[in-house]
Design a protein around this motif. Structure first.
Motif, PDB file in Angstrom:
ATOM      1  N   ASP A  60       0.852  -1.195   0.000  1.00 58.55           N
ATOM      2  CA  ASP A  60       0.000   0.000   0.000  1.00 58.55           C
ATOM      3  C   ASP A  60       0.884   1.240   0.000  1.00 58.55           C
ATOM      4  O   ASP A  60       1.921   1.269   0.658  1.00 58.55           O
ATOM      5  N   HIS A  61       0.466   2.251  -0.699  1.00 60.27           N
ATOM      6  CA  HIS A  61       1.212   3.510  -0.729  1.00 60.27           C
ATOM      7  C   HIS A  61       1.340   4.074   0.689  1.00 60.27           C
ATOM      8  O   HIS A  61       0.433   3.909   1.502  1.00 60.27           O
ATOM      9  N   GLN A  62       2.467   4.715   0.941  1.00 60.60           N
ATOM     10  CA  GLN A  62       2.731   5.228   2.312  1.00 60.60           C
ATOM     11  C   GLN A  62       1.682   6.214   2.805  1.00 60.60           C
ATOM     12  O   GLN A  62       1.551   6.476   3.989  1.00 60.60           O
ATOM     13  N   LYS A  63       0.905   6.747   1.873  1.00 58.27           N
ATOM     14  CA  LYS A  63      -0.120   7.715   2.275  1.00 58.27           C
ATOM     15  C   LYS A  63      -1.307   7.040   2.976  1.00 58.27           C
ATOM     16  O   LYS A  63      -2.122   7.693   3.607  1.00 58.27           O
ATOM     17  N   PHE A  64      -1.386   5.725   2.858  1.00 58.13           N
ATOM     18  CA  PHE A  64      -2.563   4.968   3.283  1.00 58.13           C
ATOM     19  C   PHE A  64      -2.892   5.109   4.778  1.00 58.13           C
ATOM     20  O   PHE A  64      -4.043   5.326   5.150  1.00 58.13           O
ATOM     21  N   SER A  65      -1.843   4.981   5.620  1.00 59.53           N
ATOM     22  CA  SER A  65      -2.005   5.189   7.067  1.00 59.53           C
ATOM     23  C   SER A  65      -3.282   4.570   7.622  1.00 59.53           C
ATOM     24  O   SER A  65      -4.094   5.257   8.246  1.00 59.53           O
TER      25      SER A  65
END
Ligand code: SF4
Ligand code: SF4
Lengths: 323, 233
Positions: A110-115
């Motif tokens: 998952d992209h790091q923005k997912f949080s």
């Protein structure tokens, strides 16, 4: 045998395989991993140990996989392309193999923005790596295992013998490219595939027909992903917001009905929905296993590992084969 | 073109507040087109700084200037004497311009007045989109003319990932999924089957990962040397 892992042996025996999932904790406490491993042990052939899923920092997949392994649960270590370049990945693979790990699932991550879908602070400002993508990662693992060579070409004296997996989103967008997407992963060397969660069995079966036309079901072992639904709300969320997942309206209605039957009683609401969720899961497992070309199921009970025992037993998949 | 955007005035103020003579120096090419750092914007920034200085009771001389390009010496050399009268240059050129000028101003610091963001195009007035990341090894012929390095949030070479949702990227439903666009475009071109081939791991050494890059065009170098030799005669 490519790896000699339990999962590989089950699949080679022709019996339907069962994998589950274990999410490591956001702390340095090993006990949660041990506890979950004990809940899953004996009820699946191997369990995925997630690699900082939804871009949240947790015990690393390799470390948690080693703990699970020491506690008698065969792990499927996960490896995302998000956090490591090819040097770190290969070093970790050698280390994981040295620790005795035998299955590795390759993921983009998952992209790091997912949080955690915005529920946690996470690290949206992190730098991502993506030196490799999933197909490239799969082919690197294969090259290490079968040619005893690092990606750069240097020899490996004792190669890491992994049973190589990849994920696949059969109903992802654009849907007509997804069979080719799988073809690439299989050509790269994926021995097994775990799919994104499936609720719309009809659509999945249509995709599987295309996979059989390409002959891919004979070149890789496809395990259908089943995410255990916990509530009507969860199903609605999955339908509207999770990529590549669509939930038939009838299923959402069914869950809503179970919820309504509890009246105002909150505790009962949860109970009845969970019961219905388990029933739905069992039906999905049967439908998935009846689908030609499907070799097993990957059951995800997210933060609900204790549900696996009941599900596997009720689905008639217990006891698990042993070798 | 290179696209940038102005820094917030608070940040600019914190950079310039301790200097007495400040030149806001605009560049009239790329960053003027995106209304971030041309001479006009330099003028506006200069007056914003003056206003702020007045508010804060700070004595400061702030002027502005602009030239066509900050990335070739011939454009700013004619104003070099002027530049040297200041004790700070706030350059509103792209990062290239700031670096390039900074290497040539001796003891005078050159600070950035804008945030340089990307190489982009102008699909409609006032909108700028990133389309290339200058990776040094272009593969657009393999991807229907759509760049997966600049436009896919994961720089995937064998996309799409599982995160594509209704044509949008998993990062935001405001961002088109590059791989969705690639697939649709290649369908139209009738070249979809090209995507079945696995693109091997990239050699990122041609990109920034190989360290700062330099290209020397030999025939131009030779020509220049000949001209210089002739002039020397
Ligand atoms: S492949 Fe490289 S050079 Fe080509 S458009 Fe993309 S970033 Fe630019
Ligand atoms: S959704 Fe599309 S653009 Fe976003 S990371 Fe995945 S493939 Fe790349």
């Amino acid at each position: 045998m490519k790896s000699g892992s339990n999962l590989e042996k089950v699949l080679a025996s022709g019996k339907p395989a069962v994998t589950a999932e274990l999410g490591p904790p956001m702390s340095a406490d090993p006990h949660e991993v041990v506890h979950k491993a004990k809940q899953l042990k004996g009820f699946c052939d191997a369990a995925n140990i997630t690699d900082c899923q939804t871009a949240v920092v947790r015990i690393s997949s390799i470390a948690a996989a080693a703990i699970a392994f020491q506690n008698g649960l065969e792990p499927v270590m996960q490896m995302t392309c998000r956090d490591r370049n090819r040097i770190a990945i290969q070093a970790d693979l050698l280390g994981a193999a040295a620790l005795g790990l035998k299955n590795c699932l390759c993921l983009a991550g998952d992209h790091q923005k997912f949080s955690a879908a915005g529920r946690l602070k996470g690290h949206p400002g992190a730098k991502n790596v993506y030196d490799l993508d999933t197909s490239q990662l799969v082919s690197m693992l294969k090259k290490m295992r079968d040619e005893s060579k690092q990606e750069g070409g240097d020899p490996i004296e004792v190669p890491p013998k992994f049973f190589i997996g990849a994920s696949w989103t059969p109903m992802g967008d654009p849907i007509d490219i997804r069979p080719m997407n799988l073809l690439k992963k299989v050509n790269a060397g994926a021995d097994f595939i775990q799919t994104q969660g499936i609720y719309d069995m009809e659509l999945f079966r249509a995709q599987m027909a295309k996979i059989r036309d390409l002959g891919l079901h004979e070149r890789t072992a496809i395990l259908a992903g089943i995410i255990v639904p916990k509530s009507a709300m969860m199903l609605k969320y999955m339908d509207s917001s999770v990529a590549g997942v669509s939930v038939p309206k009838a299923m959402i209605d069914r869950m809503s009905k179970a919820k309504a039957a509890a009246g105002e009683d909150k505790k009962k609401m949860k109970e009845l929905q969970e019961q219905e969720g388990i029933k739905i899961t069992i039906e999905l497992i049967h439908q998935a296993l009846e689908t030609p070309g499907v070799k097993g199921v990957h059951i995800q009970a997210i933060e609900w590992e204790s549900a696996i025992e009941g599900i596997v037993k009720a689905a008639g998949l217990y006891p698990r084969p042993s070798f | 073109m290179i696209v940038g955007s102005q820094k917030p005035i608070d940040e600019i103020w914190s950079m310039v507040k301790d200097f007495k003579k400040v030149l806001v120096f605009g560049c009239n090419t790329c960053v003027a087109i995106c209304h971030a750092g041309g001479e006009k914007e330099a003028e506006t920034i200069a007056s914003l700084i003056r206003m702020r200085a007045q508010q804060e009771g700070t004595k400061m001389e702030v002027n502005h200037l602009g030239v066509m390009r900050h990335c070739e010496p011939e454009y700013f050399e004619p104003v070099m004497d002027e530049i040297k009268k200041y004790d700070l240059v706030l350059s509103t050129a792209c990062g290239v311009g700031v670096n390039f000028l900074s290497d040539r101003t001796g003891t005078i610091p050159v600070y950035p007045g804008i945030n340089t963001s990307f190489y982009g195009a102008v699909p409609e007035p006032g909108v700028f989109v990133e389309l290339c990341a200058g990776c040094g090894n272009c593969i657009l012929h393999l991807t229907g003319g759509i760049c997966p390095i600049a436009r896919c949030a994961k720089t995937l070479m064998n996309g799409p990932c599982g995160g594509t949702n209704k044509g949008k990227c998993e990062v935001s439903n405001e961002i088109d999924c590059a791989w969705y666009l690639i697939v649709e475009r290649m369908k139209k071109l009738g070249t979809l089957e090209k995507l079945a081939e696995i693109q091997p791991p990239r050699n990122w050494a041609t990109s920034r990962d190989g360290g700062p890059r330099r290209i020397s065009v030999e025939h131009i170098r030779e020509y220049e040397e000949k001209e210089e030799a002739k002039a020397g005669k």
